[in-house]
Motif scaffolding. Structure first.
Motif, PDB file in Angstrom:
ATOM      1  N   LYS A  50      -8.707  -1.533   4.945  1.00  0.00           N
ATOM      2  CA  LYS A  50      -7.710  -0.792   5.716  1.00  0.00           C
ATOM      3  C   LYS A  50      -6.314  -1.073   5.186  1.00  0.00           C
ATOM      4  CE  LYS A  50     -10.402  -0.623   9.922  1.00  0.00           C
ATOM      5  NZ  LYS A  50     -10.524  -0.964  11.326  1.00  0.00           N
ATOM      6  N   GLU A  51      -5.381  -0.194   5.503  1.00  0.00           N
ATOM      7  CA  GLU A  51      -3.993  -0.351   5.096  1.00  0.00           C
ATOM      8  C   GLU A  51      -3.424  -1.677   5.610  1.00  0.00           C
ATOM      9  OE1 GLU A  51       0.207   2.139   5.135  1.00  0.00           O
ATOM     10  OE2 GLU A  51      -1.463   2.814   6.371  1.00  0.00           O
ATOM     11  N   PRO A  58     -12.882   2.697   4.737  1.00  0.00           N
ATOM     12  CA  PRO A  58     -11.464   2.736   4.360  1.00  0.00           C
ATOM     13  C   PRO A  58     -11.247   2.445   2.878  1.00  0.00           C
ATOM     14  CG  PRO A  58     -11.951   0.659   5.413  1.00  0.00           C
ATOM     15  CD  PRO A  58     -13.197   1.508   5.532  1.00  0.00           C
ATOM     16  N   THR A  70      -6.782  -0.136  -6.093  1.00  0.00           N
ATOM     17  CA  THR A  70      -7.485   0.593  -5.040  1.00  0.00           C
ATOM     18  C   THR A  70      -8.489  -0.384  -4.444  1.00  0.00           C
ATOM     19  OG1 THR A  70      -7.243   2.697  -6.189  1.00  0.00           O
ATOM     20  CG2 THR A  70      -8.933   2.572  -4.508  1.00  0.00           C
ATOM     21  N   ASP A  90      -7.654   5.052   6.116  1.00  0.00           N
ATOM     22  CA  ASP A  90      -8.264   4.362   7.260  1.00  0.00           C
ATOM     23  C   ASP A  90      -8.065   5.061   8.596  1.00  0.00           C
ATOM     24  OD1 ASP A  90      -5.553   3.649   7.351  1.00  0.00           O
ATOM     25  OD2 ASP A  90      -5.958   1.582   7.932  1.00  0.00           O
ATOM     26  N   SER A 124      -3.478   5.154   2.493  1.00  0.00           N
ATOM     27  CA  SER A 124      -4.794   4.708   2.931  1.00  0.00           C
ATOM     28  C   SER A 124      -5.454   5.843   3.706  1.00  0.00           C
ATOM     29  CB  SER A 124      -4.668   3.474   3.832  1.00  0.00           C
ATOM     30  OG  SER A 124      -5.940   3.056   4.272  1.00  0.00           O
ATOM     31  N   ASP A 175       0.844  -1.191   0.000  1.00  0.00           N
ATOM     32  CA  ASP A 175       0.000   0.000   0.000  1.00  0.00           C
ATOM     33  C   ASP A 175       0.883   1.245   0.000  1.00  0.00           C
ATOM     34  OD1 ASP A 175      -2.210  -1.659   0.216  1.00  0.00           O
ATOM     35  OD2 ASP A 175      -2.414  -1.379   2.377  1.00  0.00           O
ATOM     36  N   SER A 200      -7.638   1.898   0.331  1.00  0.00           N
ATOM     37  CA  SER A 200      -6.179   1.843   0.263  1.00  0.00           C
ATOM     38  C   SER A 200      -5.761   1.600  -1.178  1.00  0.00           C
ATOM     39  CB  SER A 200      -5.638   0.704   1.142  1.00  0.00           C
ATOM     40  OG  SER A 200      -5.992   0.908   2.493  1.00  0.00           O
TER      41      SER A 200
END
Length: 115
Positions: A111-112, A37, A107, A30, A28, A25, A39
Motif C-alpha cells: 500500500k501507499e 496493492p 514498484t 491501493d 498507488s 511514492d 505502489s
C-alpha cells in the motif's frame, strides 16, 4: 491513464531514514484494489550512512541515476548503475550504500506509504 511528466527530475522524495535516505511514492492503486496493492516512486540515497532495509513485500527497482553498492544478507554485493534492474523478494535484508548518490525508480507490492 495518469501521467507524471518529468517525474524523475521534478519529484523530490521526503527524507525517510538517517540523514541521507529519501523515498516517496508517486502513485498507488491501493484505494481501488486493496487486495492487490502496488505502489511506485523514487528512492534516493546520498553519500553517508548505509541504509539497511528488510523487505516486508516484493519490490522491483531500476537504477536511473548515479550508483549504489547493494548487498544482501548472504554477502553478495553488486555495484548498480543506470539501467540495472533488481528484484527484492519479501523477507530480503538489503544494504544500500553509495560513494556519491543514487536514484532508483521502484514498484512494490504494498500500500501507499507502507515502505
Amino acid at each position: 491513464m495518469t501521467h507524471f511528466a518529468k517525474a524523475q527530475s521534478t519529484f523530490k522524495p521526503p527524507l525517510i531514514a538517517n540523514e541521507n535516505a529519501f523515498l516517496g511514492d508517486i502513485v498507488s492503486n491501493d484505494k481501488i484494489d486493496s487486495e492487490k496493492p502496488i505502489s511506485c516512486g523514487f528512492y534516493r540515497l546520498e553519500k553517508g550512512t548505509p541504509l539497511v532495509y528488510t523487505y516486508t513485500y516484493h519490490e522491483m527497482k531500476i537504477i536511473v541515476e548515479g550508483s549504489f553498492i547493494i548487498s544482501d544478507e548472504t554477502g553478495k554485493e553488486v555495484t548498480a548503475v543506470p539501467g540495472d534492474v533488481f528484484y527484492f523478494p519479501k523477507g530480503a535484508k538489503i544494504t544500500f550504500k553509495t560513494d556519491d548518490y543514487g536514484l532508483a525508480f521502484y514498484t512494490g507490492q504494498r500500500k501507499e506509504g507502507a515502505a
